[in-house]
Write a protein that holds these residues in place. Structure first.
Motif, PDB file in Angstrom:
ATOM      1  N   LEU A  29       0.824  -1.204   0.000  1.00 12.65           N
ATOM      2  CA  LEU A  29       0.000   0.000   0.000  1.00 12.65           C
ATOM      3  C   LEU A  29       0.865   1.264   0.000  1.00 12.65           C
ATOM      4  N   PHE A  30       1.950   1.243   0.769  1.00 15.86           N
ATOM      5  CA  PHE A  30       2.861   2.391   0.829  1.00 15.86           C
ATOM      6  C   PHE A  30       3.407   2.708  -0.563  1.00 15.86           C
ATOM      7  N   ILE A  31       3.827   1.678  -1.296  1.00 17.88           N
ATOM      8  CA  ILE A  31       4.372   1.872  -2.652  1.00 17.88           C
ATOM      9  C   ILE A  31       3.295   2.392  -3.593  1.00 17.88           C
ATOM     10  N   VAL A  32       2.087   1.785  -3.522  1.00 15.98           N
ATOM     11  CA  VAL A  32       0.976   2.205  -4.390  1.00 15.98           C
ATOM     12  C   VAL A  32       0.600   3.661  -4.104  1.00 15.98           C
ATOM     13  N   TYR A  33       0.474   4.000  -2.829  1.00 18.29           N
ATOM     14  CA  TYR A  33       0.102   5.371  -2.455  1.00 18.29           C
ATOM     15  C   TYR A  33       1.139   6.384  -2.938  1.00 18.29           C
ATOM     16  N   CYS A  34       2.428   6.080  -2.736  1.00 22.07           N
ATOM     17  CA  CYS A  34       3.493   7.017  -3.138  1.00 22.07           C
ATOM     18  C   CYS A  34       3.502   7.231  -4.647  1.00 22.07           C
ATOM     19  N   LEU A  35       3.418   6.136  -5.413  1.00 22.20           N
ATOM     20  CA  LEU A  35       3.410   6.253  -6.881  1.00 22.20           C
ATOM     21  C   LEU A  35       2.184   7.024  -7.363  1.00 22.20           C
ATOM     22  N   THR A  36       1.046   6.784  -6.726  1.00 20.87           N
ATOM     23  CA  THR A  36      -0.191   7.475  -7.113  1.00 20.87           C
ATOM     24  C   THR A  36      -0.094   8.967  -6.829  1.00 20.87           C
ATOM     25  N   ILE A  37       0.442   9.327  -5.664  1.00 24.37           N
ATOM     26  CA  ILE A  37       0.580  10.747  -5.314  1.00 24.37           C
ATOM     27  C   ILE A  37       1.534  11.446  -6.275  1.00 24.37           C
ATOM     28  N   ILE A  38       2.656  10.777  -6.611  1.00 26.76           N
ATOM     29  CA  ILE A  38       3.624  11.368  -7.549  1.00 26.76           C
ATOM     30  C   ILE A  38       2.981  11.580  -8.921  1.00 26.76           C
ATOM     31  N   ALA A  39       2.200  10.583  -9.370  1.00 25.15           N
ATOM     32  CA  ALA A  39       1.528  10.706 -10.671  1.00 25.15           C
ATOM     33  C   ALA A  39       0.495  11.826 -10.654  1.00 25.15           C
ATOM     34  N   LEU A  40      -0.292  11.907  -9.571  1.00 24.90           N
ATOM     35  CA  LEU A  40      -1.274  12.994  -9.441  1.00 24.90           C
ATOM     36  C   LEU A  40      -0.570  14.351  -9.382  1.00 24.90           C
ATOM     37  N   LEU A 213      -9.565  18.299  -9.024  1.00 30.44           N
ATOM     38  CA  LEU A 213      -9.766  16.849  -8.965  1.00 30.44           C
ATOM     39  C   LEU A 213      -8.532  16.134  -8.417  1.00 30.44           C
ATOM     40  N   ALA A 214      -7.347  16.575  -8.875  1.00 30.65           N
ATOM     41  CA  ALA A 214      -6.106  15.956  -8.398  1.00 30.65           C
ATOM     42  C   ALA A 214      -5.907  16.197  -6.909  1.00 30.65           C
ATOM     43  N   THR A 215      -6.253  17.393  -6.442  1.00 34.45           N
ATOM     44  CA  THR A 215      -6.107  17.719  -5.021  1.00 34.45           C
ATOM     45  C   THR A 215      -7.033  16.859  -4.163  1.00 34.45           C
ATOM     46  N   ILE A 216      -8.257  16.631  -4.627  1.00 31.81           N
ATOM     47  CA  ILE A 216      -9.212  15.775  -3.902  1.00 31.81           C
ATOM     48  C   ILE A 216      -8.682  14.343  -3.826  1.00 31.81           C
ATOM     49  N   ALA A 217      -8.177  13.844  -4.963  1.00 34.57           N
ATOM     50  CA  ALA A 217      -7.637  12.477  -4.998  1.00 34.57           C
ATOM     51  C   ALA A 217      -6.420  12.356  -4.076  1.00 34.57           C
ATOM     52  N   VAL A 218      -5.565  13.357  -4.100  1.00 39.11           N
ATOM     53  CA  VAL A 218      -4.373  13.348  -3.239  1.00 39.11           C
ATOM     54  C   VAL A 218      -4.777  13.345  -1.764  1.00 39.11           C
ATOM     55  N   ALA A 219      -5.806  14.093  -1.425  1.00 44.87           N
ATOM     56  CA  ALA A 219      -6.273  14.137  -0.032  1.00 44.87           C
ATOM     57  C   ALA A 219      -6.679  12.745   0.443  1.00 44.87           C
ATOM     58  N   TYR A 220      -7.387  12.004  -0.408  1.00 51.83           N
ATOM     59  CA  TYR A 220      -7.837  10.650  -0.041  1.00 51.83           C
ATOM     60  C   TYR A 220      -6.649   9.706   0.128  1.00 51.83           C
ATOM     61  N   VAL A 221      -5.745   9.714  -0.862  1.00 51.72           N
ATOM     62  CA  VAL A 221      -4.596   8.804  -0.827  1.00 51.72           C
ATOM     63  C   VAL A 221      -3.661   9.161   0.329  1.00 51.72           C
TER      64      VAL A 221
END
Length: 352
Positions: A29-40, A213-221
């Protein structure tokens, strides 16, 4: 590269939701969250770059720094909620070090490999140097000194008072730069005209929509990312300090990291420097004091008092940046100097 980030967002956001609901391993989860935040963050960077072309380098750099810091602010608020004061203070330290040494260093180095000599507005550089002296050195060192002989309750009150002063002065600095003295200290550089002729990737409406939209997604992740820190630290042997200074800071500031380097490679040094130094000033004079005030709403309040290694490294980074940037020009060797300083400090925090 944009296609890669698109794939990471399309895959990362659903996987973040599914993994959270199904309680996957904290490491995965840590890896998935970090990659997702970087992409966002990359989408936030592209959106702010489009707005920067329309608004000019100063406002563009400010927008980039603001939305770049929004990611870290969101992560820090959730960390405060969990009582992770050490991680928050360490991430603030990491932001200052990352922006002044890593982001500026990479920008100067990569831009310097393409251009032998790059210049930026020397008046802005000197103005920012004064604010760096105040925001990083005065506002962070003074609470540490007084806290040595001050009761804990008074230290918090002192931190709240300093925080209010810092926010007011930061808003005054924006008023000075963008309103009362806008255009007064201009160089002969024609970069303004060059920015105006460039076509933005996205229109203003689309750019703002993507940012929201990206800020909302980042807040969740980000909220879920905070919950993985403890187990990840135990697994890899990382201290709370190292997680905050290096991991959270790099992930939280990914948008401005990428944007500043791209701007330097395109020889748009006014924007690159505004992102690196402007973001540092925003962290020191707005984000950090704001987090102190927000922490009053949680069970554990956060005083503006850093550890000695955090304090000394931030002061060193600020002084080094002031010396290097004060002449309004740079080259690849100065970038390498900043990067070397970041690596030395990173090794130190890892071994603590």
């Amino acid at each position: 590269m944009n296609k890669v980030f698109m794939v990471l967002v399309l895959a990362g956001v659903p996987l973040s939701v599914i993994g959270t609901l199904m309680h996957w391993s904290s490491i995965i989860l840590f890896i998935v969250y970090c990659l997702t935040i970087i992409a966002l963050a990359s989408f936030m960077g592209r959106a702010t770059e489009s707005l920067a072309i329309v608004a000019g380098p100063r406002i563009g750099g400010l927008l980039n720094a603001t939305f770049g810091n929004a990611v870290e602010l969101i992560i820090s608020i959730f960390a405060l909620k969990e009582g992770l004061i050490g991680v928050v203070l360490a991430s603030l330290t990491g932001s200052v070090l990352g922006n002044l040494l890593l982001v500026a260093g990479l920008s100067f180095f990569i831009g310097g490999l393409k251009y032998k000599r790059q210049t930026f507005n020397v008046f802005d550089a000197r103005h920012n140097s004064g604010l760096l002296m105040f925001g990083v050195i005065v506002a962070f060192v003074i609470p540490e000194i007084f806290s040595q002989t001050m009761p804990e309750s008074k230290t918090l009150s002192f931190s709240v008072g300093i925080s209010i002063i810092l926010i007011v002065l930061y808003l005054a600095a924006l008023l000075f730069k963008l309103v009362t003295h806008r255009g007064v200290y201009q160089t002969d550089d024609v970069s303004e005209g060059r920015h105006e002729e460039e076509e933005p990737e996205w229109g203003k409406g689309k750019a703002i929509t993507v940012l929201l939209l990206a800020t909302i997604a980042v807040a969740y992740v980000s909220e879920n990312l905070v919950h993985t820190f403890e187990s990840v630290g135990e697994t890899f042997g990382w201290s709370e300090l190292f997680i905050g200074v290096v991991i959270v800071a790099i992930v939280g500031n990914a948008a401005e990291h990428a944007s500043a380097i791209i701007m330097a490679y395109k020889n748009k040094m006014d924007i690159a420097v505004e992102i690196a130094i402007g973001s540092t000033l925003q962290v020191a004079m707005f984000v950090a004091p704001l987090l102190v005030l927000i922490s009053l709403m949680f069970p554990t309040a956060m005083p503006l008092v850093f550890t000695l290694p955090e304090l000394i490294t931030m002061v060193t980074a600020a002084l080094l940046m002031i010396i290097i940037s004060n002449d309004g020009e740079t080259n690849w060797f100065e970038g390498a100097t900043l990067l070397a300083a970041y690596l030395i400090m990173g090794i130190g925090f890892y071994l603590l």
